[in-house]
Design a protein around this motif. Sequence first.
Motif, mmCIF file in Angstrom:
data_model
loop_
_atom_site.group_PDB
_atom_site.id
_atom_site.type_symbol
_atom_site.label_atom_id
_atom_site.label_comp_id
_atom_site.label_asym_id
_atom_site.label_seq_id
_atom_site.Cartn_x
_atom_site.Cartn_y
_atom_site.Cartn_z
ATOM 1 N N GLN A 87 55.351 95.063 31.207
ATOM 2 C CA GLN A 87 54.736 93.910 31.862
ATOM 3 C C GLN A 87 55.140 92.639 31.125
ATOM 4 O OE1 GLN A 87 50.309 93.183 31.890
ATOM 5 N NE2 GLN A 87 50.507 93.977 33.970
ATOM 6 N N VAL A 88 55.244 91.553 31.870
ATOM 7 C CA VAL A 88 55.637 90.263 31.296
ATOM 8 C C VAL A 88 54.534 89.249 31.581
ATOM 9 C CG1 VAL A 88 57.380 88.442 31.258
ATOM 10 C CG2 VAL A 88 58.071 90.821 31.663
ATOM 11 N N SER A 89 54.125 88.530 30.543
ATOM 12 C CA SER A 89 53.113 87.478 30.705
ATOM 13 C C SER A 89 53.808 86.120 30.766
ATOM 14 C CB SER A 89 52.117 87.500 29.541
ATOM 15 O OG SER A 89 51.466 88.749 29.467
ATOM 16 N N PHE A 106 50.114 83.609 34.579
ATOM 17 C CA PHE A 106 50.449 84.627 35.581
ATOM 18 C C PHE A 106 51.045 85.845 34.890
ATOM 19 C CE2 PHE A 106 53.600 81.288 35.329
ATOM 20 C CZ PHE A 106 54.744 81.977 34.950
ATOM 21 N N THR A 107 51.164 86.899 35.649
ATOM 22 C CA THR A 107 51.714 88.159 35.158
ATOM 23 C C THR A 107 52.868 88.588 36.047
ATOM 24 O OG1 THR A 107 49.559 88.847 34.305
ATOM 25 C CG2 THR A 107 51.199 90.569 34.633
ATOM 26 N N LEU A 108 53.986 88.962 35.419
ATOM 27 C CA LEU A 108 55.153 89.447 36.160
ATOM 28 C C LEU A 108 55.172 90.977 36.098
ATOM 29 C CD1 LEU A 108 55.938 86.449 35.557
ATOM 30 C CD2 LEU A 108 58.313 87.215 35.532
ATOM 31 N N ASN A 109 55.281 91.581 37.264
ATOM 32 C CA ASN A 109 55.345 93.034 37.350
ATOM 33 C C ASN A 109 56.721 93.484 37.801
ATOM 34 O OD1 ASN A 109 52.538 93.588 36.695
ATOM 35 N ND2 ASN A 109 52.056 92.651 38.666
ATOM 36 N N ARG A 110 57.086 94.697 37.411
ATOM 37 C CA ARG A 110 58.403 95.233 37.735
ATOM 38 C C ARG A 110 58.489 95.569 39.223
ATOM 39 N NH1 ARG A 110 60.187 100.518 34.565
ATOM 40 N NH2 ARG A 110 59.555 99.135 32.848
ATOM 41 N N GLY A 120 56.213 87.531 39.877
ATOM 42 C CA GLY A 120 54.784 87.259 39.823
ATOM 43 C C GLY A 120 54.495 85.877 40.352
ATOM 44 N N SER A 121 53.236 85.569 40.565
ATOM 45 C CA SER A 121 52.855 84.263 41.105
ATOM 46 C C SER A 121 51.482 83.872 40.582
ATOM 47 C CB SER A 121 52.849 84.289 42.643
ATOM 48 O OG SER A 121 51.879 85.215 43.113
ATOM 49 N N ALA A 122 51.185 82.606 40.687
ATOM 50 C CA ALA A 122 49.883 82.068 40.301
ATOM 51 C C ALA A 122 49.478 81.021 41.322
ATOM 52 C CB ALA A 122 49.942 81.460 38.907
ATOM 53 N N THR A 123 48.182 80.914 41.562
ATOM 54 C CA THR A 123 47.656 79.987 42.560
ATOM 55 C C THR A 123 46.717 78.987 41.897
ATOM 56 O OG1 THR A 123 47.781 81.716 44.259
ATOM 57 C CG2 THR A 123 46.429 79.797 44.757
ATOM 58 N N THR A 124 46.854 77.746 42.295
ATOM 59 C CA THR A 124 45.978 76.693 41.791
ATOM 60 C C THR A 124 45.597 75.785 42.946
ATOM 61 O OG1 THR A 124 45.761 74.947 40.137
ATOM 62 C CG2 THR A 124 47.898 75.146 41.228
ATOM 63 N N THR A 125 44.702 74.845 42.691
ATOM 64 C CA THR A 125 44.265 73.896 43.715
ATOM 65 C C THR A 125 44.431 72.480 43.169
ATOM 66 O OG1 THR A 125 42.627 75.466 44.559
ATOM 67 C CG2 THR A 125 42.369 73.169 45.205
ATOM 68 N N LEU A 137 58.207 76.546 31.069
ATOM 69 C CA LEU A 137 57.812 77.890 31.463
ATOM 70 C C LEU A 137 58.019 78.822 30.271
ATOM 71 C CD1 LEU A 137 57.102 80.137 33.520
ATOM 72 C CD2 LEU A 137 59.530 80.196 34.137
ATOM 73 N N TRP A 138 56.960 79.520 29.866
ATOM 74 C CA TRP A 138 57.022 80.435 28.735
ATOM 75 C C TRP A 138 56.817 81.864 29.243
ATOM 76 C CZ3 TRP A 138 57.956 78.545 23.818
ATOM 77 C CH2 TRP A 138 57.821 77.152 23.670
ATOM 78 N N LEU A 139 57.699 82.768 28.806
ATOM 79 C CA LEU A 139 57.569 84.190 29.123
ATOM 80 C C LEU A 139 57.522 84.980 27.814
ATOM 81 C CD1 LEU A 139 60.146 84.655 32.043
ATOM 82 C CD2 LEU A 139 57.672 84.330 32.236
ATOM 83 N N ARG A 140 56.686 86.007 27.760
ATOM 84 C CA ARG A 140 56.668 86.871 26.581
ATOM 85 C C ARG A 140 56.389 88.309 27.005
ATOM 86 N NH1 ARG A 140 51.211 86.354 22.873
ATOM 87 N NH2 ARG A 140 49.714 87.107 24.422
ATOM 88 N N TRP A 141 56.918 89.244 26.239
ATOM 89 C CA TRP A 141 56.752 90.661 26.516
ATOM 90 C C TRP A 141 56.864 91.438 25.208
ATOM 91 C CZ3 TRP A 141 60.728 87.502 27.514
ATOM 92 C CH2 TRP A 141 61.974 87.819 26.964
#
Length: 439
Positions: A87-89, A106-110, A120-125, A137-141
């Motif tokens: 999984q990737v955060s 958000f979380t990235l799934n395989r 993956g995706s994230a929702t905001t208003t 944009l930061w990714l870590r795993w």
Amino acid sequence: MIYPTAKAVFLIAIGAPVAAVLAALMPNLWAIGIAWAVMLLLLLVIDGLIAAKVNKVQLAVPKSSEIGAPLELAVQAEFAGLMAPRQVSGNLGVDDRISANGRMEFTLNRNEATARDYSGSATTTPARRGTGKIGNLWLRWKGPLGLAWRQTSKQSDQTIAVMPNISAVRSPTVQMFLRDSVFGLLARKFRGEGSEFEALAEYQPGMDRRSIDWKGSARHSKLLAKEYDTERNNQIIFALDCGSAMCEPIDGLPRIDRAVSAALLTAYITLKSGDKTGLFSFAAKPELSTPFLSGSRNFYRLQQDAATIDYRHQESNYTLALSALSNRLQRRSLIIIFTDFTDPTSADLMLDAAGRLIDKHLVLFVVLEDEELSEFINKEPETAEDVARSVTAQSLLDQKRLVVTRLQHMGIDVIEGAHQNIGTQLINSYLKIKRRGQI
């Protein structure tokens, strides 16, 4: 970048007390603690090195969004290496117009189809209009052993235009109304309606007797009635106060944004009706002043212009703003003013400025109902602080009602209602004014 996980820190830390106990019992084993830490550090480095690496990262950002409406941002990443992460955060820095805390998680799934692709995706208003900037944009795993985090970042120069909310314009109710409306795409004539003389027609039962043309009837020896058509090409101007009072939130969004949405909904109707429509905003001085537009094809231009109305934490200068608006208008117009008044001094200045407008123009005030004050008044008091708050709220409401009454005595119509209903109330008032031919 590689750094330890919480698991690695815990394992390294737990080695110290174990080594101390062993050294106390068997002094020859004092080096076990150092060996334990060195071994874990070595495993941590190896875990980080053999972890998968990012080949490509894509951030899907829409060009525009509407305030108060859900906004979804999507991320896709492609990894290379022997050990694909489970999984990737992700963490995305954004403008506070897009997210109140300035970031999105958000979380990235395989993906099942391709083991190396993650999404993956994230929702905001969005909570404020304007141009929202997208930051890093930061990714870590984790590595396969779970001891090391591998992290990467990507700089983004994308932006999102947060536009006024026009979801009400797209609603099926409004579209059905426009389809059947008397002010739709086809001009339909209604006997007795409007102010523009159209023709003489033979009087029929049910027609207004006041429309009978007695001179024409005498000449033709039969009853003839005047037919009127609804006048088009009127000038409608929406004047929006963007001062400090209108920047206060109501149900999560600033009052000015609620006003802009109601103004655009009504503007869509006025453009469909064949009237010329413009926007005007003011605070300490006049701000936005658009040319008059006609035809529904120009609605998007009005929406873009409304998006530039900024939030001004200043006292509104009604005298300067309404005088500038009056000088701009060369013919009789319908002026719809969105504002809020709590200060008696500012209210008096507003009344004086509005009084000079009604000599030549038709003026309509729109005031949003203050639900928060009503809640304070209706809430059963439990402490002395609740009583003081209720009395203050009642005093503010009484001042507002006094100003509304004075406006009505001047002959100015005032619409007051909840933000959910104010657009519909304004449309009904506009249609009533248009049918009566008051402009």
